[in-house]
Design an enzyme around this catalytic site. Structure first.
Site, PDB file in Angstrom:
ATOM      1  N   THR A  72       9.728  32.951 -26.441  1.00 48.14           N
ATOM      2  CA  THR A  72       8.183  32.696 -26.216  1.00 48.14           C
ATOM      3  C   THR A  72       7.626  33.904 -25.695  1.00 48.14           C
ATOM      4  O   THR A  72       6.596  34.545 -26.312  1.00 48.14           O
ATOM      5  CB  THR A  72       7.873  31.330 -25.452  1.00 48.14           C
ATOM      6  N   ASP A 238       5.134  32.498 -32.168  1.00 46.54           N
ATOM      7  CA  ASP A 238       6.022  33.618 -31.779  1.00 46.54           C
ATOM      8  C   ASP A 238       7.500  33.738 -32.149  1.00 46.54           C
ATOM      9  O   ASP A 238       8.062  34.690 -32.263  1.00 46.54           O
ATOM     10  CB  ASP A 238       6.096  33.086 -30.269  1.00 46.54           C
ATOM     11  N   HIS A 239       7.838  32.534 -32.896  1.00 50.72           N
ATOM     12  CA  HIS A 239       9.152  32.201 -33.291  1.00 50.72           C
ATOM     13  C   HIS A 239       9.289  31.045 -34.191  1.00 50.72           C
ATOM     14  O   HIS A 239       8.407  30.086 -33.997  1.00 50.72           O
ATOM     15  CB  HIS A 239      10.204  32.299 -32.216  1.00 50.72           C
ATOM     16  N   HIS A 339      15.636  28.603 -30.222  1.00 50.27           N
ATOM     17  CA  HIS A 339      15.366  29.992 -30.700  1.00 50.27           C
ATOM     18  C   HIS A 339      15.569  31.042 -29.887  1.00 50.27           C
ATOM     19  O   HIS A 339      15.873  30.548 -28.586  1.00 50.27           O
ATOM     20  CB  HIS A 339      13.899  29.953 -31.118  1.00 50.27           C
TER      21      HIS A 339
HETATM   22 ZN   LIG Z   1       7.729  29.711 -28.118  1.00 50.09          ZN
END
Ligand SMILES: [Zn+2]
Length: 477
Positions: A72, A238-239, A339
């Site tokens: 993040t 962000d991901h 992630h």
């Molecule tokens: Zn994030």
């Protein structure tokens, strides 16, 4: 009579000019929105009518390669600086800086130490240095004093503040007497739920629907505030997220003596700081420990990750394969979704859509890098950016026109090409605009001619009196 006509002509000319300029969209308002952890393919998991509405009347990039590590804080800082993690210095959510001898941790909220952020200058500061105002609703890092500055307006981070309240603040700042030209809006989901239930869970459906409704609410509020057609809205993340399982855990205690190292960051990229004199022992013990764990000495990390040249990157980096989870021991916290993995994995990629006067309509591009957003933002805001790792050329096809924004310096990596060539929609759009302006101008001219005729006629009966008044002194003389 002549001066009256001149005044009327002047007012009408001003009117025509103001009408023409009010038709010209303002290309310099930008609202950047991040729905944390919104994977690129969530768009197709359940009906997402509001996301598809933005795609239909705006642009969509299918695959955005974000930066390693796909966490993040590193990625949010990349979106606003255009830099890889090794260059902006936010290399993880949990860091240790051996020179500062300080730690940075999201869990301990020790993220407010300016020194961690000051290897880069985020766009809100550059925007303000150019004389503009910025406003941020909870975007990571916007409540940290960086280079002695905060955003012009910002909300101190508080996850309990509702999405609606964040939107209200953004709208208030865009419509105030001294409006912002750059807004940054952040929302914690679908990341939170993605971690808790895992992205493949059927429980993610309602979560994605809820995000779509939140986007619908934002659009509705922008329309109500008459911002929808004049503001460039960028929706990204962000991901992504990948599914984990308790069957796929790598337990470090099985291979390492925990007195020999400090675990700075955990999963799926373990950042390992060996204690003095223990480097070789730790590295050898871990190097071939598990088939789904790849272990690197910092200097051996792959070039494509751009994750090497920063002292906050620890001497040993162990990266888990997709869906595998690293724990020091099984008593540590485990999450069903995670992630942070290799940024080449599609599951790590975020969504990217944009809508507004600067963007084309119903246009899809195959790929871009998240570092390319920064030069795009600088172009839209018409500011000169700092040095970055992105390329404006990778994103210029998204725009209706590439003038007149200022181009920031671009080191210029390999070009990516959109799959769709400049389409008919743009010319249709230009034609409609041209037609509208032409018809408007003709109407104003016709009105002007009728008005002048009427004015001249209405003045005619007065003429004898005027002549009489002028003649009077002559008669008297
Ligand atoms: Zn994030």
């Amino acid at each position: 009579m002549t001066s009256k006509l001149l005044w009327v002509s002047f007012i009408l000319a001003a009117l025509i000019l103001s009408v023409t300029f009010s038709l010209q969209p303002d290309q310099q308002k930008v609202l950047l929105v991040s729905f944390d952890g919104f994977r690129w393919d969530y768009l197709y998991r359940v009906p997402t009518p509001h996301f598809h509405y933005v795609m239909k009347y705006g642009v969509h990039v299918k695959q955005v390669t974000n930066i390693f590590i796909t966490k993040t804080y590193p990625n949010h800082y990349t979106l606003v600086t255009g830099l890889f993690a090794e260059n902006h210095g936010i290399v993880a959510n949990d860091m240790f800086d051996p020179i500062l001898n300080k730690s940075f941790s999201l869990d301990n909220m020790t993220i407010y130490d300016s020194e961690f952020w000051e290897e880069a200058t985020p766009i809100w500061i550059t925007n303000q240095r150019a004389g503009h105002s910025s406003g941020a609703a909870m975007w990571p890092g916007t409540d940290v004093k960086i280079h002695n500055s905060f955003p012009t307006h910002y909300m101190p981070y508080n996850e309990s503040v509702s999405f609606e309240d964040r939107v209200a603040k953004i709208i208030e700042w865009f419509t105030s007497k001294e409006p912002i030209n750059l807004g940054l809006l952040y929302w914690e989901d679908p990341d939170d739920m993605g971690h808790n239930v895992g992205p493949e869970s059927p429980l993610m459906g309602p979560v994605i629907s809820d995000i779509d409704n939140k986007l619908g609410y934002l659009i509705q509020m922008l329309k109500k505030a008459k911002l929808w057609n004049v503001l460039n809205l960028i929706i990204t993340s962000d991901h992504g997220m990948t599914q984990c399982s308790e069957e796929r855990i790598i337990e470090l205690d099985e291979y390492l003596d925990k007195d020999h190292y400090v675990l700075i960051d955990q999963s799926p990229v373990a950042a390992i700081l060996p204690k003095e004199g223990k480097f070789d022992e730790v590295y050898e013990a871990l190097a071939h420990a598990h088939p789904n764990l790849t272990v690197y000495k910092r200097e051996e990390l792959p070039e494509r990750w751009h994750y090497k040249y920063n002292r906050r990157i620890q001497p040993i980096i162990a990266v888990a394969d997709d869906g595998w989870y690293i724990l020091q021991n099984k008593s540590d916290n485990f999450l069903l979704g995670n992630h942070g993995y290799d940024n080449a994995l599609a599951d790590m990629h975020p969504v990217f859509l944009a809508h507004g006067p600067a963007f084309r309509k119903n246009f899809t591009q195959e790929a871009m890098s998240s570092t390319d957003l920064y030069p795009l933002l600088c172009h839209l805001l018409n500011i000169t950016g700092m040095s970055h790792n992105g390329s404006f050329r990778n994103v210029q096809d998204l725009l209706r026109s590439t003038s007149p924004g200022a181009l920031p310096p671009t080191p210029g990596p390999t070009l990516l090409h959109g799959s769709v060539k400049p389409g008919d929609d743009e010319s249709e759009e230009s034609y409609a605009y041209f037609l509208g302006v032409s018809l408007g101008s003709i109407l104003v001219i016709v009105f002007f001619v009728i008005f002048i005729k009427h004015l001249i006629r209405s003045q005619i009966p007065a003429l004898p009196d005027v002549q009489a008044e002028i003649a009077q002194p002559l008669l008297q003389a």
